[in-house]
Design an enzyme around this catalytic site. Structure first.
Site, PDB file in Angstrom:
ATOM      1  CD  GLU A   1      38.280  48.212  46.016  1.00 22.90           C
ATOM      2  OE1 GLU A   1      38.344  49.347  45.515  1.00 22.90           O
ATOM      3  OE2 GLU A   1      37.248  47.550  46.048  1.00 22.90           O
TER       4      GLU A   1
ATOM      5  CB  CYS B   1      37.881  41.674  52.416  1.00 23.03           C
ATOM      6  SG  CYS B   1      37.584  41.264  50.689  1.00 23.03           S
TER       7      CYS B   1
ATOM      8  CB  CYS C   1      39.516  40.657  37.997  1.00 24.21           C
ATOM      9  SG  CYS C   1      39.043  38.920  38.098  1.00 24.21           S
TER      10      CYS C   1
ATOM     11  CB  CYS D   1      31.851  38.049  37.055  1.00 24.88           C
ATOM     12  SG  CYS D   1      32.875  36.616  37.436  1.00 24.88           S
TER      13      CYS D   1
ATOM     14  CB  CYS E   1      32.391  41.417  39.390  1.00 22.46           C
ATOM     15  SG  CYS E   1      33.761  41.742  40.518  1.00 22.46           S
TER      16      CYS E   1
ATOM     17  N   GLY F   1      40.363  40.752  42.036  1.00 18.70           N
ATOM     18  CA  GLY F   1      41.219  39.720  41.438  1.00 18.70           C
ATOM     19  C   GLY F   1      40.740  38.307  41.673  1.00 18.70           C
ATOM     20  CD  GLU F   2      39.799  33.200  40.768  1.00 14.32           C
ATOM     21  OE1 GLU F   2      38.671  33.644  41.050  1.00 14.32           O
ATOM     22  OE2 GLU F   2      40.317  32.233  41.368  1.00 14.32           O
TER      23      GLU F   2
ATOM     24  CB  SER G   1      32.102  33.090  43.077  1.00 19.65           C
ATOM     25  OG  SER G   1      32.866  33.748  44.063  1.00 19.65           O
TER      26      SER G   1
ATOM     27  CG  ASN H   1      27.203  46.582  47.293  1.00 19.27           C
ATOM     28  OD1 ASN H   1      26.544  47.584  47.032  1.00 19.27           O
ATOM     29  ND2 ASN H   1      28.144  46.557  48.202  1.00 19.27           N
TER      30      ASN H   1
ATOM     31  CB  CYS I   1      34.005  42.871  44.748  1.00 18.66           C
ATOM     32  SG  CYS I   1      35.381  42.063  44.115  1.00 18.66           S
TER      33      CYS I   1
HETATM   34  N1  SAH Z   1      37.565  36.158  42.100  1.00 16.26           N
HETATM   35  C1  SAH Z   1      37.194  35.581  43.359  1.00 16.26           C
HETATM   36  C2  SAH Z   1      37.347  36.502  44.555  1.00 16.26           C
HETATM   37  C3  SAH Z   1      36.973  37.942  44.415  1.00 16.26           C
HETATM   38  S1  SAH Z   1      35.260  38.336  44.226  1.00 16.26           S
HETATM   39  C4  SAH Z   1      35.793  35.008  43.281  1.00 16.26           C
HETATM   40  O1  SAH Z   1      35.170  35.100  42.217  1.00 16.26           O
HETATM   41  O2  SAH Z   1      35.345  34.411  44.236  1.00 16.26           O
HETATM   42  C5  SAH Z   1      34.564  38.026  45.806  1.00 16.26           C
HETATM   43  C6  SAH Z   1      33.078  37.755  45.776  1.00 16.26           C
HETATM   44  O3  SAH Z   1      32.327  38.973  45.590  1.00 16.26           O
HETATM   45  C7  SAH Z   1      32.651  36.825  44.668  1.00 16.26           C
HETATM   46  O4  SAH Z   1      31.716  35.902  45.148  1.00 16.26           O
HETATM   47  C8  SAH Z   1      32.022  37.792  43.701  1.00 16.26           C
HETATM   48  O5  SAH Z   1      31.170  37.132  42.811  1.00 16.26           O
HETATM   49  C9  SAH Z   1      31.327  38.749  44.618  1.00 16.26           C
HETATM   50  N2  SAH Z   1      30.894  40.032  44.061  1.00 16.26           N
HETATM   51  C10 SAH Z   1      31.419  40.711  43.039  1.00 16.26           C
HETATM   52  N3  SAH Z   1      30.739  41.851  42.806  1.00 16.26           N
HETATM   53  C11 SAH Z   1      29.762  41.885  43.724  1.00 16.26           C
HETATM   54  C12 SAH Z   1      28.714  42.821  44.021  1.00 16.26           C
HETATM   55  N4  SAH Z   1      28.563  43.932  43.310  1.00 16.26           N
HETATM   56  N5  SAH Z   1      27.873  42.527  45.037  1.00 16.26           N
HETATM   57  C13 SAH Z   1      28.035  41.403  45.776  1.00 16.26           C
HETATM   58  N6  SAH Z   1      28.999  40.509  45.565  1.00 16.26           N
HETATM   59  C14 SAH Z   1      29.847  40.740  44.537  1.00 16.26           C
END
Ligand code: SAH
Length: 341
Positions: free
Chosen positions: A88, A101, A108, A112, A115, A155-156, A210, A286, A329
């Site tokens: 997406e 974005c 991934c 986390c 996420c 993804g990372e 992050s 979120n 995300c």
């Molecule tokens: N893997 C990378 C990039 C993708 S995640 C990273 O960790 O930075 C992009 C951002 O969205 C990260 O900061 C992640 O922690 C955050 N994120 C993931 N789930 C989320 C949610 N439900 N609400 C808000 N931010 C979220």
């Protein structure tokens, strides 16, 4: 081969090694990116011989948009890849232009706790063409020019480092996508060795990390990656990055109720980042139905922000653009692929 899987340099080398001229690569790229011509037979300044070679070796790949969720500030697209995997991306309408974005992997592996993307394990890395075509597909669909790109979707990116490096080349090349380095941002959960490698590229591309916790005890609980790379390792790598590039780093910090949003956390975070070329972007969490975690209330978020401010930390609260979409995300894909379980 999908022509979008080549950087300019790679296309030049490929053509030269097949007896053609280096400048032919630029000619092809100009047809594709400037003139929007996706048929080698219509590239009138190429020799017949080259055209038949190209027709035999290459095709113009594309991604299928299979679902669009719209709101007034952001649109979210579910895209299908050739092997039917889904990813997406989200288009955001800022006052300075359109920002996209994009995803970097199918799923991934970082795991986390908050996420959605990581709820479905990594299936594979995205190829260069799949990274680039997210931009091209949305631009064509919306008939709008995208002026900035953030790699913050599923993804990372640093777990797909080589393709991200090539992607940076394509995006920032004026003859290709042509988005300035400063309008491209890569977000990582903190893969330390890759932060060093990224620093050594010495590009003007922005880096966001992050962090989400001010100490290892909390970070260990919500981010598995912290068992491999501790906060002090990340900070050391970021010092190196800043020394090398003199670029400001964004520290992303999700506000999770009762987990990382106390006043003490704010003070601890201030000590960590103050006097460094960093700024903190506070992200209201979120919520999704699959995790127990809750977003901190607005009062706590404001209090956290104020404490950072009082400690002279540069800080902003991220404007929410897609919380009414499945824009956490990975959420749209997870809803489709994971059938909500
Ligand atoms: N893997 C990378 C990039 C993708 S995640 C990273 O960790 O930075 C992009 C951002 O969205 C990260 O900061 C992640 O922690 C955050 N994120 C993931 N789930 C989320 C949610 N439900 N609400 C808000 N931010 C979220």
């Amino acid at each position: 081969m999908n022509i979008y899987d080549f950087t300019l340099n790679e296309l030049e080398n490929y053509l030269v090694s097949n007896g053609f001229k280096k400048f032919n690569a630029t000619q092809i790229i100009e047809w594709m990116y400037e003139k929007g011509v996706y048929d080698f037979n219509k590239m009138t300044n190429l020799s017949k011989n080259l055209i038949s070679f190209l027709c035999e070796k290459f095709y113009f790949g594309h991604l299928e948009i299979i679902e669009v969720e719209k709101s007034n500030l952001a649109n979210k697209y579910l895209l299908e890849l050739n092997d039917h995997n889904k990813i997406e991306c989200v288009l955001m309408n800022h006052d300075y232009g359109y920002s996209l974005c994009i995803s970097s992997q199918v799923g991934c592996n970082m795991g986390c706790a908050f996420c959605e993307s990581g709820r479905l394990k990594k299936v594979r890395d995205l190829t260069l063409s799949e990274l680039v075509l997210q931009i091209i597909t949305v631009e064509k669909y919306e008939k709008k020019r995208i002026t900035s790109v953030v790699v913050m979707g599923i993804g990372e990116p640093f777990d797909n480092y080589n393709n991200i490096k090539r992607f940076i080349e394509v995006v920032t090349n004026n003859k290709m996508i042509g988005i300035g380095q400063r309008h491209l941002t890569i977000s990582t959960c903190g893969l330390v060795p890759k932060i060093y490698e990224f620093a050594d590229l010495e590009t003007g591309v922005n880096l966001a990390v992050s962090l989400h916790a001010p100490n290892n005890a909390i970070r260990d609980k919500i981010m598995k990656i912290n068992h491999a790379y501790k906060i002090e390792d990340i900070m050391k790598a970021l010092d190196y990055y800043i020394e090398k590039t003199n670029r400001r780093v964004t520290i992303e910090y999700i506000m999770l109720d009762g987990i990382n949003d106390s006043e003490e956390c704010a003070r601890e975070l201030s000590r960590l980042v103050k006097d460094k070329l960093m700024y903190v972007n506070i992200i209201p969490y979120n919520e999704t139905s699959h995790f127990e975690l809750k977003r901190s209330n607005d009062f706590k978020i404001k209090r956290f922000y104020d404490i950072l401010k009082m400690n002279n930390v540069n800080v902003t609260i991220r404007k929410e653009m897609g919380s009414n979409l499945s824009a956490a995300c990975g959420q749209l894909r997870a809803n489709v692929e994971g059938s909500g379980k």
